[in-house]
Design a protein around this motif. Structure first.
Motif, PDB file in Angstrom:
ATOM      1  N   PRO A 216       0.806  -1.231   0.000  1.00  9.26           N
ATOM      2  CA  PRO A 216       0.000   0.000   0.000  1.00  9.26           C
ATOM      3  C   PRO A 216       0.833   1.274   0.000  1.00  9.26           C
ATOM      4  O   PRO A 216       0.482   2.250  -0.683  1.00  9.26           O
ATOM      5  CB  PRO A 216      -0.829  -0.133   1.285  1.00  9.26           C
ATOM      6  CG  PRO A 216      -0.970  -1.608   1.482  1.00  9.26           C
ATOM      7  CD  PRO A 216       0.337  -2.191   1.024  1.00  9.26           C
ATOM      8  N   TYR A 217       1.952   1.276   0.744  1.00  7.28           N
ATOM      9  CA  TYR A 217       2.765   2.488   0.807  1.00  7.28           C
ATOM     10  C   TYR A 217       3.524   2.754  -0.497  1.00  7.28           C
ATOM     11  O   TYR A 217       4.056   3.844  -0.694  1.00  7.28           O
ATOM     12  CB  TYR A 217       3.745   2.436   1.992  1.00  7.28           C
ATOM     13  CG  TYR A 217       4.487   1.134   2.152  1.00  7.28           C
ATOM     14  CD1 TYR A 217       5.521   0.777   1.296  1.00  7.28           C
ATOM     15  CD2 TYR A 217       4.153   0.241   3.166  1.00  7.28           C
ATOM     16  CE1 TYR A 217       6.191  -0.426   1.441  1.00  7.28           C
ATOM     17  CE2 TYR A 217       4.819  -0.966   3.322  1.00  7.28           C
ATOM     18  CZ  TYR A 217       5.835  -1.288   2.449  1.00  7.28           C
ATOM     19  OH  TYR A 217       6.514  -2.485   2.598  1.00  7.28           O
ATOM     20  N   ASP A 218       3.591   1.765  -1.417  1.00  7.25           N
ATOM     21  CA  ASP A 218       4.227   1.978  -2.715  1.00  7.25           C
ATOM     22  C   ASP A 218       3.342   2.741  -3.689  1.00  7.25           C
ATOM     23  O   ASP A 218       3.840   3.339  -4.648  1.00  7.25           O
ATOM     24  CB  ASP A 218       4.586   0.638  -3.371  1.00  7.25           C
ATOM     25  CG  ASP A 218       5.645  -0.141  -2.626  1.00  7.25           C
ATOM     26  OD1 ASP A 218       6.613   0.482  -2.162  1.00  7.25           O
ATOM     27  OD2 ASP A 218       5.498  -1.377  -2.510  1.00  7.25           O
ATOM     28  N   ILE A 219       2.030   2.716  -3.496  1.00  6.03           N
ATOM     29  CA  ILE A 219       1.110   3.223  -4.508  1.00  6.03           C
ATOM     30  C   ILE A 219       0.119   4.262  -3.996  1.00  6.03           C
ATOM     31  O   ILE A 219      -0.364   5.097  -4.768  1.00  6.03           O
ATOM     32  CB  ILE A 219       0.339   2.036  -5.153  1.00  6.03           C
ATOM     33  CG1 ILE A 219      -0.451   2.489  -6.387  1.00  6.03           C
ATOM     34  CG2 ILE A 219      -0.554   1.354  -4.130  1.00  6.03           C
ATOM     35  CD1 ILE A 219       0.406   2.978  -7.543  1.00  6.03           C
ATOM     36  N   ALA A 220      -0.202   4.274  -2.701  1.00  8.96           N
ATOM     37  CA  ALA A 220      -1.289   5.130  -2.201  1.00  8.96           C
ATOM     38  C   ALA A 220      -1.088   6.602  -2.547  1.00  8.96           C
ATOM     39  O   ALA A 220      -2.030   7.282  -2.972  1.00  8.96           O
ATOM     40  CB  ALA A 220      -1.437   4.959  -0.687  1.00  8.96           C
TER      41      ALA A 220
END
Length: 265
Positions: A216-220
């Motif tokens: 999630p932290y790669d794309i949010a």
């Protein structure tokens, strides 16, 4: 407090992260492998210092908010507002001395990314988005701040598209041959970039980014930027991309639809 009221604080977080990171860039910094003796997944003191700087500001300013970050345990992940942090997206580029990395900060409201920033302190530029608009902020050779509104470019055909993925080696399982079906049709395929690839979709220089295995932290943070520039971000099946996994981002909805068909086989 409305969503737009968070914009100055989002910028403050990105700047704080940059101040923590830059003293480590292009130094003799040693990276540790988060996978032990497994596949190399590096983490550095710069990653930890930057995330700590952001977390401390969030906790002191918005104690009711949640935090989901790459380097430390989740804090109140079920809160109404949750900050999703990746202090250095592109750590492998960072430890290689390459500038294609950035700090990702997203604000989610009830699970939906509503604001995102990709900040690159070395090149002194930031990409902002709130799903309705996207902007680039940087400085010219005189140090004067410049702001550009971003708009993804029209591209309805794979044969005219510039396609990117960070590395074929990161496309797990049957994702690599499915990616190659798309790439074989493209005008140009490039590798590398990490978060920069997505920002180049928003800026109108890249047409399609296809990746798998994202967290999630790669794309949010990148979702509001691309959507704000008129692009589309989904999973390979066309669903919500905020949870990570296999993700496809396109500047043109027509191209996005064509890519989904090939990725599905």
């Amino acid at each position: 407090m409305t969503i737009v009221d968070f914009e100055p604080f989002v910028a403050e977080l990105a700047v704080a992260a940059g101040e923590a990171i830059l003293p480590f860039f292009r130094t003799a910094l040693q990276a540790q492998n988060k996978n032990g003796r497994g596949a190399f997944d590096p983490v550095t003191e710069a990653d930890r210092a930057a995330e700590n700087a952001m977390r401390s500001r969030i906790l002191s300013t918005f104690p009711a908010h949640g935090i989901v970050g790459e380097e430390f345990d989740d804090h109140q992940p079920d809160a109404e507002y949750v900050w999703v942090l990746d202090p250095i997206d592109g750590t492998k580029s960072f430890i290689s001395g390459l500038p294609t990395w950035g700090t990702l900060v997203a604000l989610e409201h009830r699970g939906v990314p509503v604001y995102g920033v990709m900040h690159q302190p070395f090149t002194r530029e930031s990409f902002f988005g709130d799903n309705a608009r996207a902007t680039w902020r940087g400085r010219n050779h005189l140090g004067t701040e410049i702001v550009h509104h971003l708009r993804a470019r029209p591209c309805g055909s794979l044969e005219e598209a510039v396609v990117m993925t960070t590395s074929p080696g990161l496309l797990d399982g049957d994702h690599l041959p499915r990616f190659e079906r798309v790439a074989s049709r493209a005008k140009l395929t490039r590798f590398g970039g990490d978060c920069y690839s997505y920002c180049m979709v928003a800026a109108g220089h890249v047409d399609l980014v296809i990746e798998s295995g994202l967290k999630p932290y790669d794309i949010a943070a990148l979702i509001p930027i691309i959507k704000g520039a008129g692009g589309v971000v989904t999973s390979w099946s066309g669903g919500d991309a905020a949870g990570g996994g296999a993700v496809v981002a396109a500047g043109d909805p027509r191209l996005h639809e064509a890519a989904l068909k090939l990725l599905a086989g």
